[in-house]
Design a protein around this motif. Structure first.
Motif, PDB file in Angstrom:
ATOM      1  N   LEU A   4       0.680  -1.234  -0.296  1.00 56.25           N
ATOM      2  CA  LEU A   4       0.082   0.246   0.540  1.00 56.25           C
ATOM      3  C   LEU A   4       1.331   1.691   0.018  1.00 56.25           C
ATOM      4  CD1 LEU A   4      -2.419  -2.111   1.163  1.00 56.25           C
ATOM      5  CD2 LEU A   4      -3.374   0.042   2.360  1.00 56.25           C
ATOM      6  N   PHE A  12       0.906   4.080  -2.815  1.00 55.59           N
ATOM      7  CA  PHE A  12       0.600   5.608  -2.242  1.00 55.59           C
ATOM      8  C   PHE A  12       1.536   6.512  -2.823  1.00 55.59           C
ATOM      9  CE2 PHE A  12      -2.384   4.629   1.638  1.00 55.59           C
ATOM     10  CZ  PHE A  12      -3.571   3.595  -0.040  1.00 55.59           C
ATOM     11  N   VAL A  18      -7.934   5.889  -7.592  1.00 53.50           N
ATOM     12  CA  VAL A  18      -7.612   5.426  -7.427  1.00 53.50           C
ATOM     13  C   VAL A  18      -5.780   4.935  -7.520  1.00 53.50           C
ATOM     14  CG1 VAL A  18      -9.536   3.880  -6.900  1.00 53.50           C
ATOM     15  CG2 VAL A  18      -7.977   3.811  -8.732  1.00 53.50           C
ATOM     16  N   ARG A  49      -5.860  -5.640  -8.048  1.00 58.25           N
ATOM     17  CA  ARG A  49      -6.719  -4.224  -7.790  1.00 58.25           C
ATOM     18  C   ARG A  49      -5.925  -3.252  -7.327  1.00 58.25           C
ATOM     19  NH1 ARG A  49      -7.442  -6.551  -1.139  1.00 58.25           N
ATOM     20  NH2 ARG A  49      -6.654  -8.640  -2.485  1.00 58.25           N
ATOM     21  N   PRO A  50      -6.924  -2.496  -7.425  1.00 63.49           N
ATOM     22  CA  PRO A  50      -5.800  -0.709  -7.365  1.00 63.49           C
ATOM     23  C   PRO A  50      -6.584  -0.207  -5.897  1.00 63.49           C
ATOM     24  CG  PRO A  50      -8.347  -0.293  -8.940  1.00 63.49           C
ATOM     25  CD  PRO A  50      -8.029  -2.031  -8.483  1.00 63.49           C
ATOM     26  N   LEU A  51      -5.843   0.275  -5.354  1.00 60.44           N
ATOM     27  CA  LEU A  51      -5.533   0.661  -3.994  1.00 60.44           C
ATOM     28  C   LEU A  51      -6.690   2.533  -3.439  1.00 60.44           C
ATOM     29  CD1 LEU A  51      -2.588  -0.831  -3.101  1.00 60.44           C
ATOM     30  CD2 LEU A  51      -4.642  -2.077  -2.448  1.00 60.44           C
ATOM     31  N   PHE A  52      -6.075   2.186  -2.865  1.00 63.27           N
ATOM     32  CA  PHE A  52      -6.582   3.756  -2.832  1.00 63.27           C
ATOM     33  C   PHE A  52      -6.767   4.141  -1.303  1.00 63.27           C
ATOM     34  CE2 PHE A  52     -10.550   6.923  -1.420  1.00 63.27           C
ATOM     35  CZ  PHE A  52     -10.314   7.506  -2.097  1.00 63.27           C
ATOM     36  N   ASN A  53      -6.130   5.514  -0.896  1.00 67.12           N
ATOM     37  CA  ASN A  53      -5.086   6.103   0.172  1.00 67.12           C
ATOM     38  C   ASN A  53      -6.523   7.215   1.050  1.00 67.12           C
ATOM     39  OD1 ASN A  53      -3.959   7.903   2.338  1.00 67.12           O
ATOM     40  ND2 ASN A  53      -2.079   8.536   0.882  1.00 67.12           N
TER      41      ASN A  53
END
Lengths: 329, 329, 329, 329, 329, 329
Positions: free
Chosen positions: A289, A293, A306, A315-319
């Motif tokens: 992560l 980010f 994302v 998957r994409p991630l999200f901050n």
């Protein structure tokens, strides 16, 4: 002695500098319009990488060089399309005696001695003296200690820097000692033993001289199985040593990847093996992560976007923190 | 009023008792050698189950009964092959007004009021007042609160008892607040919000009247999606409410099973969603270990034997603490 | 001394015999119509199994017995529904000193000494003297040799009999030496070394005293990893020993199951590891066919019928030779 | 007002035109031989895309622009290697007030009003008045209606154009009403309700301003779950509304992707849910075939050649009609 | 001539009847208390199954019988625990000449001649005369026609009855001709050809004499591949026949199961193959629903209860129509 | 007649040559600085490939040409960045009458006649005369024989050269006849029949005129199913032919890929089918190793380095012999 680093380039624009680097790529290319050949290389040190060209008389310069070797160069720093590059006047092979490897590979930002002492501190407080003897047999082995304090935790991805293995283990052990009391099934000394030894095979799986990579033993045997062999040898040296503890520690090492397809030949069957697998995996994911980010920040992504697709997690991630902060402004 | 429980049988051997039970199975069977029919039933309450037979005149007795209903019975306690059973003289349908459901279903061993206050305490210390409003909108809803305090966490397996949902959530929240500081990417209020709301849909997915089971909505919609609908409704009542928080909480609910094949329509993408999924899964696995170890003890397995194959984890398990203790004796 | 075997029952119908057996199951059961209790056991030796009952005074008899122990019994052989059973008059625990374990477990039909010599013969003809030293270090180790000559190759399924491991290895080595010349990429000595050592961990993974089963080390560590530890120890004793050979042999052991999900932490990457995996797997499958065909014969299946579903291969099988023979008659 | 479209280029070769476009890419590049920088952009409208360059004085022009914004440009149309490009003289940011978004995004070739009326017609003929109320609550909601009539059905792939969602739904409903009578288990009103509402969450999952993409809610929640929330809200507005219909419609929405790994948290369990999933999937696959066949035609593939590998279907496809026609000529 | 059927038992309680059955199981069992042996069998005909016993003198009776053979019996119908059974006085092997197989196997409830004419009708309206010739070559082949009109579509599960194959195909063709016009990519004659021939291999994969089962060819080759061989032979007889049509029809047969793991060696690549696969699969699933709903009714499940777990679909199912009807009452 | 081959280029540096080639790519490109267009092509023959350019007057030259056609060219050989290329003066379409296809495609290094005779030799020694008749019916069919002797075994990867199919089969048969005696369950004639016929469908699946590729029948039907159809036809010609042998041979063809996902509609169920699948797969894997080792050599990899990732095997490979040799030097 290296006194110019790639990150210093902005202060040296148009100046001529002399320094040492790792030659991370090397190509001889054709000039346009039949103007002959020139040398195009990439120079790296622990602060980054920079392209460089050498227009003339480079044959002798590169005679002893290959990708991955150290070089000493003299050249002028230029800016081109907002990026820095170097026009080389001189380049030669550099012997390891001229080099401090720590200058060329990224290094943990934490103090290795302090982390090492923290780790030994946990062990010195073990109630189980057999496990204490076992772990100190590793940490007090000068060859193992030297490698353990320097090894990266990976070639790429998480903790891919000098001291990364130690940093990963210390972080993991902290979480282990904090969370163990919530699960009375778990023996904390056994858990911490597993946390300290689970990745020790990486000191032979990886090499970290001038760059990071896998050794042949790393490719054909793997760090799980290397660690297992090291355990067998240490246990033999410590005889008499309780067989049941040997089996339980070995099981934790074997099963710490948690799944067959991740290279663990056994699934975690004991409470300690299960918890070690979960917390080790959590560390890796949180590091993924962080990397994603940081990358999104470099790409200039908005706080409501994302990250790029993260292949290892599918998957994409999200901050979320960043997003909440922005929305509250 | 129920004053005889199945666990009391040893003290009542050969005595005639009168009490209430759930009728968990009911069969009419043939006596040997053409001797006519008899009634064979299983009686349960929160302390266990016991077979019972009624030899004569049972047609009227069972006219109003079916599996799962409450019954009042009178009969004699006998021992047969070291197990207790009851010879029934009388049996009749019992109305719910005669019944305290708490006598019939297993119940958490912890104090529900205390757990409830502990949970509210975490929320009252939230720094984020929007999340606080949101969680209290659930906990202060009398209908939700009544159900939340009683619901089991599952039909079978982990925390399948009255109060099991609350017990599971409180245990999870404790670990959440302890571990969150190790991961600066994680917003602790958001994480705890997720921990409290992730399984709230279970209050409509399950029923727990006389026995545990799935409602039709539980089967066709599922607790993840029920919880989501409840969130949408609560957020609408709380307007204005920050849209970004709604999305982040909804994402945690949707993704807390961590994998598509476990019924999560989204994979965890935020640090909080990821951590919630890992810790929730860890709780479930530790509970699975506990159950398997308890079972092995009942089966009289030796301390150096693995448990039976645990299907949900595709492996047998091993009680390392028990093994070490035995070996040291 | 055991002079009556279960397979001898037809000749002893209605006779009273005295002999030793393994007690493979033990139950106290209720007689019909409240007639009290009786003892129901199963007796096994290497030739089969037989039920037995003891109607009276069995409490003292079984005081020292549990499932898996040896017993001495006296009783009458009866036939019931075309199967033999024994009515016991006496039964007592039997000490191991009274027992020759070979009488109780199925045994290879081949001569162990001859197979052992054949195996040593292959090694003595190695061109590579380092591999020769290595393999002989195993075969000449008295503890290993004793176990290797007796161990079964599995708890159930293929080669589950005393001497089964040796039988499996000898058969495999024969195919290895025959097929190696077709693949010039393959070093025959290395291949045969892998064939002899790949399953050596089974001598600690399994136990074969009175019955077959997994040891705790077998469950938590597994034969692949046990073998690996044995290799590490032997190599240390043989120092100096070429590191490259150690790595290649260790890789063959680690990868011989061919797939992660079968417990191999590494996939075969060398020609020898690949060929060993293929031929070892072929042996196992052919043995599965043999078992399925034998079973079909016992079940009285027609020559044009497929066998029952074979779970390990996810299909039924078909005895083509039998089918062709029948059709030609 | 936009009166030059990219598809008009052939008629304007060498002419100077003035028009509006979306700036889909923007790069500042170096001229050869140190000749300074120039601007290289891609312009798109609903009829296609065209590269353009601006050689001088572009800094001010692009000050307010970024990828995805609208621009007004003046330039000359040239042909280069048989493709058209534009040499820009002027370029500036264009406000949304100057723009009709319909000029910039591909649009359905069908009449939106007619499709909308057709859809309403099906609903007005429902026998089930509760379902009728429910669907009209969506279609008569001005905000939903406006979005539903414009939304694309996807970012890329099938029906990725303005009006694509409506077009997809109308096509699907036609097949639903035709095929339902073959399956008496299926309630046609329920099926059509599912067909109209299954993808309604896309109006919040996607955005379609100047280009198509996913919203943050689309990424973190997804259209299945958005639709579910919308249903919960509409049902609350319509109270009293039969709970059983709410559950059955919600189940259809949740399960319409048919598999967990496609993001459906429930598998289709009712006849209507199953049929909706099958027919929706069939529509998508037929659209994939059409796209692949159109692509093969553009690539000039022969009528006896398969298309390129279609990743979503893990196979190439083959236009059988085209093949038969060619063979018969 | 068979004039008593198992479904007639209630009218014959306590009467002595004489009739023919299939002997679907046969066991010799011990009477209680050493009372000797008796015969226990199961008798079936197309209307159901019934247990029967024969107490004396049965050795000669069963000399020529085995499971699956026809028998003639005389016995008395009794009721026991609300189920009927027969006490046999006489039993003997029955020759096939005494038998009309249609009495013993379940049979389609539709008129075979009408279905057959309907099928021929579709073909006679083909525009493509080559496909017409091809399909009629199958339907007019007396051996194929006889088998096609009788074959079941499966051993168990969907359409497992005499005439089931024809019933399945006719139902499928009706949907095909209705839905084809919605997809202009689809050639309707080709689609219907595929629908009629896709399962024709079942006439050799299954046998349906006295009971249903797989032939050896069915086990080793399978109906997809049998059909393919039949096509190759018919095409050879019809020469000249357009090669392109042969390939397209063969492709439909090969790919109609839609997935490799369902035994299709090719995935559907043409519009017709894709549509055939989807509609054939839909038929099977709808039949699975019907079976599960019928079963739930027999089990007395409530209208708000889901069916038992349906293994082939990995979920329970739910009868929505039944549920809505009940709720509306 | 072709008397200059690409591999001869070093001897012809700066010379003008005239020869024939396959035109494997063809592009018209823009010269720098608006200097007009030029032709850029790739020429191939069986010895390799070479880029070529034609600066002027090429429109007429290429009028009749397309990728994959034969051309006659005249041009000068130049060296550029250490690679050879040709500057063309003349280029024209070449008719097939001018061409010997053997000059353009890679060819087996073994003698086709000798391999063919070896194959026939195995068959002539069959004990089973029916299988002998069957195999000779294929080998003596002039059309099949001509194709079988020339066909490659694949488009790319293993044995992708003229004669590759025969080479693969002969190699496989040799191993089959050697290994069969180790498995008494295996009928050697049946095994060899399977080995010879398993891939015979490739003669229609692939084309090998000027380059290698898949025919439409290969794409839609596949070689397994083509072979099956050929078998059905040959068996019909040979009538009477034992049905059981037909089924067993057909089963081997169908199942020889061993897994559904590799296109086998049946899994191997007979000993011969199983062994054929294992040995055929082993051949393919060993060929993959050889290719990977050859590639690593070309890349200049060290003897202690693993090869690049091999996608078909999901791992890198390692040349153990090479490594041992180097270490011993």
């Amino acid at each position: 002695m290296k006194d110019f680093f790639i990150a210093d380039a902005p202060e040296f624009e148009n100046a001529v500098v002399t320094s040492y680097f790792v030659l991370s790529s090397l190509q001889i290319r054709e000039r346009r319009q039949g103007g002959g050949q020139f040398l195009s290389v990439t120079l790296i040190d622990k602060t980054g990488s920079m392209p460089a060209v050498m227009w003339d008389d480079f044959s002798d310069s590169i005679a002893a060089c290959s990708e991955g070797c150290y070089v000493k160069v003299q050249g002028q720093i230029n800016r081109y399309q907002n990026k820095f590059q170097m026009s080389l006047q001189r380049l030669r092979f550099a012997a390891e005696s001229e080099i401090d490897p720590a200058d060329y590979l990224p290094v943990t930002q934490f103090n290795v001695d302090e982390m090492w002492e923290e780790l030994r501190g946990y062990v010195s407080r073990f109630a189980n003296t057999d496990l204490q003897r076992l772990v100190f047999a590793f940490l007090d082995d000068p060859e193992i200690a030297a490698a353990y304090r320097n090894a990266p935790a990976a070639k790429l991805l998480h903790h891919a820097w000098i001291g990364g293995l130690l940093e990963h283990v210390v972080t993991l052990v902290r979480v282990c000692v904090t969370i163990a009391p919530f699960y009375p099934e778990v023996d904390p000394d056994l858990l911490v033993t597993g946390a300290i030894l689970h990745d020790v095979g990486k000191i032979r799986e990886l090499y970290w001289k001038s760059s990071f990579g896998y050794t042949l033993e790393g490719q054909l045997i793997g760090h799980i199985n290397i660690a297992q062999g090291m355990l067998v040898e240490k246990v033999r040296e410590l005889q008499p040593f309780p067989e049941e503890l040997r089996i339980l520690v070995q099981h934790m090492i074997l099963s710490h990847h948690g799944k067959y397809e991740f290279g663990s030949p056994k699934l975690p069957m004991t409470p300690e093996a299960l918890l070690l697998n979960v917390l080790d995996d959590l560390e890796a994911k949180m590091q993924t992560l962080r990397n994603a980010f940081a990358n999104a920040k470099i790409q200039g992504k908005g706080s409501d976007e994302v990250t790029d697709w993260v292949r290892s997690m599918e998957r994409p991630l999200f901050n979320s923190q960043n997003y909440l902060k922005k929305e509250q402004e």
